[in-house]
Design a protein around this motif. Structure first.
Motif, PDB file in Angstrom:
ATOM      1  N   VAL A  15      14.175   0.387   5.171  1.00 14.75           N
ATOM      2  CA  VAL A  15      13.557   0.478   3.852  1.00 14.75           C
ATOM      3  C   VAL A  15      13.785  -0.810   3.069  1.00 14.75           C
ATOM      4  O   VAL A  15      12.857  -1.362   2.462  1.00 14.75           O
ATOM      5  CB  VAL A  15      14.116   1.701   3.081  1.00 14.75           C
ATOM      6  CG1 VAL A  15      13.625   1.727   1.652  1.00 14.75           C
ATOM      7  CG2 VAL A  15      13.744   2.989   3.800  1.00 14.75           C
ATOM      8  N   SER A  53       6.483  -0.964   7.558  1.00 16.68           N
ATOM      9  CA  SER A  53       7.254   0.258   7.348  1.00 16.68           C
ATOM     10  C   SER A  53       7.127   1.191   8.549  1.00 16.68           C
ATOM     11  O   SER A  53       8.128   1.725   9.044  1.00 16.68           O
ATOM     12  CB  SER A  53       6.764   0.953   6.082  1.00 16.68           C
ATOM     13  OG  SER A  53       7.405   2.189   5.918  1.00 16.68           O
ATOM     14  N   SER A  73       9.655   3.609   1.500  1.00 18.75           N
ATOM     15  CA  SER A  73       9.375   2.208   1.820  1.00 18.75           C
ATOM     16  C   SER A  73       8.088   1.732   1.164  1.00 18.75           C
ATOM     17  O   SER A  73       8.050   0.679   0.523  1.00 18.75           O
ATOM     18  CB  SER A  73       9.252   2.015   3.334  1.00 18.75           C
ATOM     19  OG  SER A  73      10.442   2.298   3.978  1.00 18.75           O
TER      20      SER A  73
END
Length: 96
Positions: A15, A53, A73
């Motif tokens: 993240v 992500s 994210s």
């Protein structure tokens, strides 16, 4: 005979990597891209953050919390891109 599970990778790292990449992309776009093309490049930067992500969370290999990690994210990347673009827009209003 089953083997013990290894310690899972840290999901928070993926993240933070997405957020850092979005921040670096937003600042680079704000500095190097002309004003009339900035929104287009910010959209491309956000698309790249979404893809990054997914890549990082799939590499993580843990199904539990996958949707939550993707949501965190991408939402964080969107907020970072928005804040940086707003800062560049306000800076453009200041007379030189």
């Amino acid at each position: 005979m089953s083997e013990p599970a290894l310690a899972p990778r840290n999901a928070l790292g993926g993240v933070i990597i997405v957020w850092a990449a979005a921040l670096i992309a937003a600042v680079a776009i704000g500095i190097f891209v002309p004003d009339e093309w900035r929104v287009t490049w910010l959209l491309l930067g956000f698309g790249g953050a979404v893809l990054l992500s997914f890549v990082l969370q799939l590499w993580y290999g843990q199904t539990k919390g996958f949707i939550f990690r993707i949501a965190v994210s991408t939402t964080g990347a969107l907020l970072l891109l928005g804040v940086v673009s707003a800062a560049f827009a306000l800076a453009a209003l200041v007379p030189a």
